[in-house]
Enzyme design. Structure first.
Site, PDB file in Angstrom:
ATOM      1  N   LYS A  29       0.806  -1.226   0.000  1.00 54.44           N
ATOM      2  CA  LYS A  29       0.000   0.000   0.000  1.00 54.44           C
ATOM      3  C   LYS A  29       0.839   1.276   0.000  1.00 54.44           C
ATOM      4  O   LYS A  29       0.407   2.313  -0.514  1.00 54.44           O
ATOM      5  CB  LYS A  29      -0.944   0.005   1.205  1.00 54.44           C
ATOM      6  CG  LYS A  29      -2.029  -1.068   1.178  1.00 54.44           C
ATOM      7  CD  LYS A  29      -3.030  -0.830   0.066  1.00 54.44           C
ATOM      8  CE  LYS A  29      -4.228  -1.776   0.154  1.00 54.44           C
ATOM      9  NZ  LYS A  29      -5.195  -1.561  -0.933  1.00 54.44           N
ATOM     10  N   GLU A  55      -9.645   5.733   3.176  1.00 48.28           N
ATOM     11  CA  GLU A  55     -10.449   4.650   3.730  1.00 48.28           C
ATOM     12  C   GLU A  55      -9.514   3.493   4.018  1.00 48.28           C
ATOM     13  O   GLU A  55      -8.435   3.386   3.435  1.00 48.28           O
ATOM     14  CB  GLU A  55     -11.518   4.220   2.737  1.00 48.28           C
ATOM     15  CG  GLU A  55     -11.076   3.195   1.699  1.00 48.28           C
ATOM     16  CD  GLU A  55      -9.968   3.653   0.750  1.00 48.28           C
ATOM     17  OE1 GLU A  55      -9.181   2.790   0.319  1.00 48.28           O
ATOM     18  OE2 GLU A  55      -9.883   4.863   0.446  1.00 48.28           O
ATOM     19  N   SER A  81       1.473  -9.821  -0.671  1.00 45.26           N
ATOM     20  CA  SER A  81       1.145  -8.391  -0.633  1.00 45.26           C
ATOM     21  C   SER A  81       1.371  -7.733   0.714  1.00 45.26           C
ATOM     22  O   SER A  81       1.527  -6.515   0.794  1.00 45.26           O
ATOM     23  CB  SER A  81      -0.310  -8.180  -1.054  1.00 45.26           C
ATOM     24  OG  SER A  81      -1.187  -8.907  -0.201  1.00 45.26           O
TER      25      SER A  81
END
Length: 397
Positions: free
Chosen positions: A88, A110, A380
């Site tokens: 991210k 969010e 991830s």
């Protein structure tokens, strides 16, 4: 103003937003295109990727896991080793630099699993921006460590109590804030979703995963993988790693959705996997596949992983599926938890529950493949954030 980037992926994508947001989207698109053509912006971004994020993230050969399964050789792209513990940060830092470029000083974001919230708070702290993160109360309860991290980094975490109190509702509240404060606020969307130009922009910032993985496979293995596997919620980590191989027709691309308690149970987040609920529709500013009830309302979703617990999938994934360039399957909560435990015990790596869905698919596929074939799994994120959930779930099992 002419469109600077293609606004759609075939019939998917577009800009389905209130009129008040159109100037902000036009401004964002112009800033993004300008930045992509600005060598100084690219140098700044690349320098931070190396010195702050810790890129390139390594490629790890899962030797013991491969031997245990007895089939294909499994390699892991280690986004769990990026600063903040997930992919991210790549997108959050890129968008935060655009915020500075546009002269704004406040971001709203969010988060479901909390990793995007942590990444946004981190980028805001680094660049001196105000940060507000919206998070459903269900996700706050199951991702408590990340909530504390966001607050430590100076972000304001606003609980969302409406709807299912998960990611969908957090996005709703973030958009409402953005509409109200559009002049000085940027919505730092965390996945390859939302109105144009977000899907293209997020994919661009996350494409660093695919570029690195491709170069590393060629350098360390001597060839491209036969199969690339990634979990798919909104789909940013998957579209990032897929981008490095999408033009290589011989490389199979597999996205793994959240099968929850099983497709037949109705408690899942498999947008492509449930023909009874999956329909093309519009949600959060984009046209894509959405889980809907019979009367067209957004269906409730379920996943043991907060980051995959979302009713829609990114529009580029919808196009890749239609083109049969990528294929999508699902893993249940039970399968993801098994993948989580297996990777812990065979490789000494604690994966995020989201990533564990991709691991679960590798566990299914590898035994049926030849030993000279190669699977690349995009890991991830790391699983520190999920330990409370795993303890609870394994206790129940």
């Amino acid at each position: 103003m002419p469109t600077l980037l293609p606004p759609k992926f075939g019939p998917y994508g577009g800009q389905f937003v209130p009129e008040t947001l159109m100037p902000a989207l036009i401004e964002l698109e112009a800033a993004f295109v300008s930045a992509q053509n600005d060598p100084e912006f690219q140098r700044t971004f690349d320098k931070l990727m190396a010195s702050f994020v810790g890129r390139p993230t390594p490629l790890t050969y899962a030797k013991r896991l491969s031997e245990q399964l007895g089939g294909a050789q499994i390699y892991l792209k280690r986004e769990d080793l990026a600063h903040t513990g997930a992919h991210k940060i790549n997108n959050a830092l890129g968008q935060a630099l655009l915020v500075k470029r546009m002269g704004k000083h406040r971001i709203v974001a969010e988060t479901g699993a909390g990793q995007h919230g942590v990444a946004s708070a981190t980028a805001a702290a680094l660049l001196g921006l105000e940060c507000v993160v919206y998070m459903g109360t269900v996700d706050i309860a199951r991702q408590e460590p990340n909530v504390f991290r966001m607050k430590l980094l100076g972000a304001t975490v606003r609980p969302v109590t409406s709807g299912t109190q998960t990611l969908k509702d957090a996005i709703n509240e973030a958009i409402r804030d953005w509409v109200t404060n559009v002049r000085d606020t940027h919505y730092l969307l965390g996945s390859a979703l939302g109105p144009h130009p977000y899907p293209t922009m997020v994919r661009t910032f996350q494409s660093v995963i695919g570029r690195e993985a491709r170069e590393q496979m060629l350098a360390e293995v001597g060839r491209l993988p036969d199969t690339v596997i990634a979990c798919v919620g909104g789909g940013s980590n998957a579209i990032g790693v897929f981008s490095g191989f999408v033009d290589d027709a011989e490389v199979e691309l597999i996205g793994v959705e959240a099968g929850g308690s099983g497709i037949a149970s109705g408690k899942h987040a498999a947008r492509f996997g449930d023909p009874s609920k999956a329909r093309v529709g519009v949600i959060h500013g984009t046209r894509t596949y959405v889980l809907q009830t019979e009367d067209g309302q957004i269906a409730e979703t379920h996943s043991v992983s907060a980051g995959l617990d979302y009713a829609a999938v990114g529009p580029e994934h919808a196009q890749l599926r239609d083109m049969e360039r990528a294929f999508y399957t699902s893993a249940t909560d039970r399968e993801a938890l098994a993948g989580f435990q297996t990777l812990c015990r065979t490789e000494g790596i604690i994966p995020a529950l989201e990533s564990s869905h991709a691991v679960a698919e590798a566990l299914k596929r590898a035994p049926g493949m030849r030993k000279d074939q190669v699977i690349l799994v995009n890991l991830s994120g790391r699983g520190d954030k999920d330990l409370n959930t795993v303890i609870k779930e394994l206790g129940q099992l």
